[in-house]
Design an enzyme around this catalytic site. Structure first.
Site, PDB file in Angstrom:
ATOM      1  CG  HIS A  72      33.660  99.517  15.508  1.00  0.00           C
ATOM      2  ND1 HIS A  72      34.831  99.943  15.945  1.00  0.00           N
ATOM      3  CD2 HIS A  72      33.355 100.518  14.285  1.00  0.00           C
ATOM      4  CE1 HIS A  72      35.294 100.965  15.410  1.00  0.00           C
ATOM      5  NE2 HIS A  72      34.618 101.166  14.258  1.00  0.00           N
ATOM      6  CE1 TYR A 198      39.727  98.770  25.479  1.00  0.00           C
ATOM      7  CE2 TYR A 198      38.848  98.082  23.263  1.00  0.00           C
ATOM      8  CZ  TYR A 198      38.601  98.587  24.599  1.00  0.00           C
ATOM      9  OH  TYR A 198      37.585  99.480  24.644  1.00  0.00           O
ATOM     10  N   PRO A 289      38.063 104.049  31.888  1.00  0.00           N
ATOM     11  CG  PRO A 289      39.450 105.520  30.524  1.00  0.00           C
ATOM     12  CD  PRO A 289      39.000 105.186  32.020  1.00  0.00           C
ATOM     13  CE  LYS A 293      29.875  98.188  29.549  1.00  0.00           C
ATOM     14  NZ  LYS A 293      30.282  98.290  28.369  1.00  0.00           N
ATOM     15  CE1 TYR A 378      35.072  97.401  24.969  1.00  0.00           C
ATOM     16  CE2 TYR A 378      33.215  97.830  23.184  1.00  0.00           C
ATOM     17  CZ  TYR A 378      34.409  98.089  23.817  1.00  0.00           C
ATOM     18  OH  TYR A 378      35.135  99.280  23.355  1.00  0.00           O
TER      19      TYR A 378
END
Length: 383
Positions: A72, A198, A289, A293, A378
């Site tokens: 991704h 998200y 979560p 990480k 990220y």
């Protein structure tokens, strides 16, 4: 028995550490209180940072990952009526890979079986002894026989509830419990998105993730004491459609195969070393979560510790002496990022807080600097 390293906990962190040490000729024994089947089936993380993927490849564990893992280039950030793509690859030249923790565990277990290294599953009464001098671990094996393993080093990869952290006297602990949880759902349906979504929503956070081209993973913000029995499949799909919906997009639905409520917390315990005992992964730290990480931070601990132990067994203790401080710098960076993502995306206050969250989301997707900071954290700091 006598070995160089006893590893308490045979999840991904313990298995990977043993594998990395074994490649350098360092012997280890794994001791795990759960069954091998339970460890292999635990549904946890699904996003691997760029550094984690590269480490697995370098360790000879990338064959199936390279075939089945889904790269991704970024994520989607969303609030009602708006969905924006944050292009990690374009911003920082790194990506992430969707490959479930269950699959990583399978690869590590297969490598361990091939190498023929000893592991004790279903171990009871696991106890650490004399960790500041000549450490050893005692336990009762699956057949009910008492066992003792003497070692130069003990590594605790046994999570928050394991005996390893409890063997460090008077640790300093920092902790935050969040006033919400995630209802996690696994469904046999093809993803409705190319990359993770998200979503901030007045009814609470929602997330669309995936495990494969045929299996999707979803999360809904709920109360920490939520009764999962109140969430029928129809109610779940209705809530997901509402919170994830944007004009022109449709959520695919299908059979739900697993659902659970996941509490949210941040936790750091220091130090991560006491004498000849070292902690790695959830034994020392837990993050919510939201920032993907948890598993990656455990891999970073293990990568650092493997190098340090290799040098120590050659007579150079500089890296092991610095292990706790070095590891904790990354732990706190990842703890902050996970807290930031969590705080920005979850309803946890009044309408004033909601407007601040929306302002932060607008800033993040409209500023190259803000998007780069998100992408850099990220996709993962260098190991």
């Amino acid at each position: 028995m006598r070995t160089q390293v006893v590893i308490v906990g045979a999840g991904p962190a313990g298995l990977l550490l043993s594998h990395l040490l074994g490649r350098e000729g360092i012997d280890s024994v794994l001791v795990e209180r759960q069954t091998a089947e339970y460890v292999q089936s635990r549904i946890r993380a699904g996003i691997l940072e760029a550094g984690t993927v590269e480490l697995l490849r370098q360790a000879g564990l990338g064959a199936r990952l390279d075939v089945e893992g889904m790269e991704h280039r970024g994520i989607h950030l969303q609030w009602p009526g708006h969905r924006h793509h944050v292009d990690f690859a374009g911003l920082i030249g790194r990506s992430v890979t969707v490959y479930g923790q269950t699959e990583v565990t399978k690869d590590l277990m297969a490598a361990r079986e091939k190498a023929g290294r000893p592991a004790y599953y279903s171990a009871a009464d696991v106890t650490l002894h004399d960790v500041t001098d000549r450490p050893y671990v005692t336990f009762v094996d699956a057949d009910g026989a008492p066992q003792r393993v003497d070692a130069d080093v003990v590594v605790g990869c046994d999570g928050f509830h394991g005996p390893s952290r409890a063997s460090i006297p008077a640790p300093q602990v920092w902790e935050r419990t969040y006033p919400f949880a995630w209802l996690g759902v696994l469904a046999d349906v093809a993803p409705s998105t190319d990359e993770l979504i998200y979503a901030w929503h007045p009814d609470g956070f929602a997330m669309h993730s995936m495990r494969s081209p045929r299996v999707s993973r979803f999360y809904l913000q709920v109360a920490p004491d939520e009764d999962i029995a109140r969430w029928s499949d129809d109610r779940i799909w209705t809530a997901l459609s509402e919170r994830l919906g944007v004009p022109g997009w449709t959520l695919r639905t299908g059979p739900i195969t697993e659902k659970s409520v996941l509490p949210m917390r941040s936790f750091v315990s220091t130090p991560m070393r006491h004498g000849n005992l070292y902690l790695a992964g959830d034994a020392a730290h837990i993050v919510p979560p939201t920032g993907a990480k948890g598993l990656n931070l455990a891999v970073a601990d293990v990568a650092l510790l493997a190098r340090a132990l290799q040098a120590s067994f050659r007579g150079d203790d500089e890296l092991v002496d610095a292990y706790s401080d070095t590891a904790l710098r990354r732990v706190w960076r990842c703890t902050h990022f996970s807290w930031w993502m969590t705080s920005m995306l979850h309803r946890h206050g009044d309408d004033f807080d909601a407007q601040l969250q929306l302002s932060q989301l607008r800033r993040t997707v409209s500023s190259t600097a803000a998007m780069t900071e998100l992408a850099d954290n990220y996709a993962g700091l260098p190991l």
